[in-house]
Design an enzyme around this catalytic site. Structure first.
Site, short mmCIF file in Angstrom:
data_model
loop_
_atom_site.label_atom_id
_atom_site.label_comp_id
_atom_site.label_asym_id
_atom_site.label_seq_id
_atom_site.Cartn_x
_atom_site.Cartn_y
_atom_site.Cartn_z
N LYS A 33 30.76 44.48 35.13
CA LYS A 33 31.49 43.53 35.99
C LYS A 33 30.64 42.29 36.20
O LYS A 33 29.47 42.37 36.60
CB LYS A 33 31.80 44.18 37.33
CG LYS A 33 32.57 43.26 38.26
CD LYS A 33 33.02 43.99 39.50
CE LYS A 33 32.05 43.91 40.65
NZ LYS A 33 31.92 42.58 41.24
N ASP A 60 35.24 39.48 37.83
CA ASP A 60 35.65 39.69 39.23
C ASP A 60 35.42 38.41 40.04
O ASP A 60 34.47 38.32 40.82
CB ASP A 60 34.84 40.86 39.80
CG ASP A 60 35.22 41.20 41.23
OD1 ASP A 60 36.37 40.95 41.61
OD2 ASP A 60 34.36 41.72 41.97
N LYS A 62 37.96 37.14 41.90
CA LYS A 62 38.87 37.25 43.05
C LYS A 62 39.60 35.95 43.31
O LYS A 62 39.51 35.36 44.39
CB LYS A 62 38.10 37.67 44.31
CG LYS A 62 37.31 38.96 44.14
CD LYS A 62 36.62 39.33 45.45
CE LYS A 62 35.87 40.63 45.36
NZ LYS A 62 34.72 40.62 44.44
N ASP A 65 44.16 31.07 45.39
CA ASP A 65 44.43 29.63 45.47
C ASP A 65 45.94 29.45 45.31
O ASP A 65 46.67 30.45 45.30
CB ASP A 65 43.63 28.92 44.34
CG ASP A 65 43.27 27.47 44.70
OD1 ASP A 65 44.15 26.77 45.23
OD2 ASP A 65 42.14 27.06 44.45
N THR A 119 35.76 46.08 50.78
CA THR A 119 35.17 47.33 51.30
C THR A 119 34.05 47.07 52.29
O THR A 119 33.52 48.00 52.91
CB THR A 119 34.64 48.21 50.14
OG1 THR A 119 33.95 47.38 49.21
CG2 THR A 119 35.76 48.91 49.43
N ARG A 210 24.34 47.84 43.37
CA ARG A 210 22.96 48.07 43.77
C ARG A 210 22.42 49.48 43.55
O ARG A 210 21.26 49.64 43.15
CB ARG A 210 22.76 47.59 45.21
CG ARG A 210 22.78 46.07 45.32
CD ARG A 210 23.06 45.58 46.70
NE ARG A 210 24.44 45.84 47.11
CZ ARG A 210 24.96 45.44 48.26
NH1 ARG A 210 24.22 44.78 49.13
NH2 ARG A 210 26.22 45.69 48.54
O1 C5P Z 1 26.09 46.75 45.11
P1 C5P Z 1 27.44 47.32 45.39
O2 C5P Z 1 27.66 48.66 44.74
O3 C5P Z 1 27.81 47.32 46.85
O4 C5P Z 1 28.42 46.32 44.64
C1 C5P Z 1 29.78 46.33 44.82
C2 C5P Z 1 30.41 45.28 43.96
O5 C5P Z 1 31.81 45.38 44.13
C3 C5P Z 1 30.05 43.84 44.32
O6 C5P Z 1 29.92 43.15 43.07
C4 C5P Z 1 31.24 43.31 45.07
O7 C5P Z 1 31.50 41.96 44.80
C5 C5P Z 1 32.36 44.16 44.52
N1 C5P Z 1 33.51 44.36 45.41
C6 C5P Z 1 33.43 45.01 46.64
N2 C5P Z 1 34.54 45.17 47.42
C7 C5P Z 1 35.73 44.74 46.97
C8 C5P Z 1 35.81 44.11 45.71
C9 C5P Z 1 34.68 43.96 44.95
O8 C5P Z 1 32.35 45.44 47.04
N3 C5P Z 1 36.81 44.95 47.69
#
Ligand code: C5P
Length: 236
Positions: A33, A60, A62, A65, A119, A210
């Protein structure tokens, strides 16, 4: 070989650090991603590089607009050969339909998913952004909008996956970030779930950043989560 269910969030500051990770993994172990940070720093060239190496890329960004702008952005993303791309369901029905329509005619049409509620947001915060209902009701509403507008699926918390699976059926794609193994820090995520539970809840793809990219041994972390997923017997 099973289809990879993990989408690694390449949240790196630039192409060099992202490629250091990518050079160590294979397309059969994960999808990738590219989000706002990396895309802003490294641009379309990196997307093409990743696709050339055989990876399915989820762009991603998002998009949120006016319908025309989002439609044109979706077309531009499709030309890069991405496998999946995201828009914000809060953009509304007309914007979602315009995004879907824009992908028509591409030979390899990317899957189009809508972000419902991030989330990182918790129930208590919803009031501040003008949402009076409960979080799960808001997610269901936005997922319904995405479904009715012909999108392939939504990005949601794995905690909401069982409800959405029941409502929208087997074919509606559920992409779930906010994945954390029991022993790992939650960072800024709030609605978190373990990889195993996310799969059992009916998620199709797990977005993991992460816990993999910042692990001491990222490759080992990826392998361990793949093994955990395999144990659920929910591989495609
Ligand atoms: O590091 P981590 O596992 O928290 O990364 C989550 C990834 O998912 C990030 O790149 C974040 O932008 C993406 N994301 C999210 N919640 C959403 C949509 C995408 O955490 N609803």
């Amino acid at each position: 070989m099973n289809e990879p269910r993990i989408i690694v969030a390449l949240d790196y500051p630039g192409a060099q650090s992202a490629l250091q990770f990518v050079n160590r993994v294979e397309p059969r172990a994960c999808r990738l991603k590219v989000g706002q940070e990396l895309f802003t720093a490294a641009g379309p060239q990196l997307i093409e590089q990743l696709a050339q190496r055989g990876f399915d890329v989820f762009l991603d960004l998002k998009f949120h607009d006016i319908p025309h702008t989002v439609a044109q952005a979706c077309k531009a993303a499709s030309k890069l050969g991405v496998w999946m791309l995201s828009v914000h369901a809060l953009g509304g029905r007309v914007m979602l339909a315009a995004a879907r329509e824009a992908l028509q005619g591409f030979k390899q049409r990317p899957r189009l998913v809508a972000v419902t509620v991030l989330t990182s947001i918790k129930n208590e915060e919803l009031g501040e952004i003008g949402v009076s209902g409960k979080l799960n009701e808001e997610v269901r509403l936005l997922a319904g909008l995405a479904h009715d507008s012909g999108l392939d699926g939504v990005v949601c918390s794995a905690q909401e996956a069982p409800d959405l699976r029941k409502q929208f059926g087997r074919k509606f794609c559920l992409v779930t970030p906010g994945i954390r193994s029991a022993r790992v820090a939650e960072d800024d995520q709030q609605r978190v779930t373990t990889p195993r539970r996310a799969m059992e809840n009916g998620a199709d793809y797990l977005v993991i950043g992460r816990p993999i990219t910042q692990a001491q041994d990222p490759l080992k972390a990826l392998q361990e989560i793949n093994q955990e997923i395999a144990k659920t017997g929910k591989q495609k």
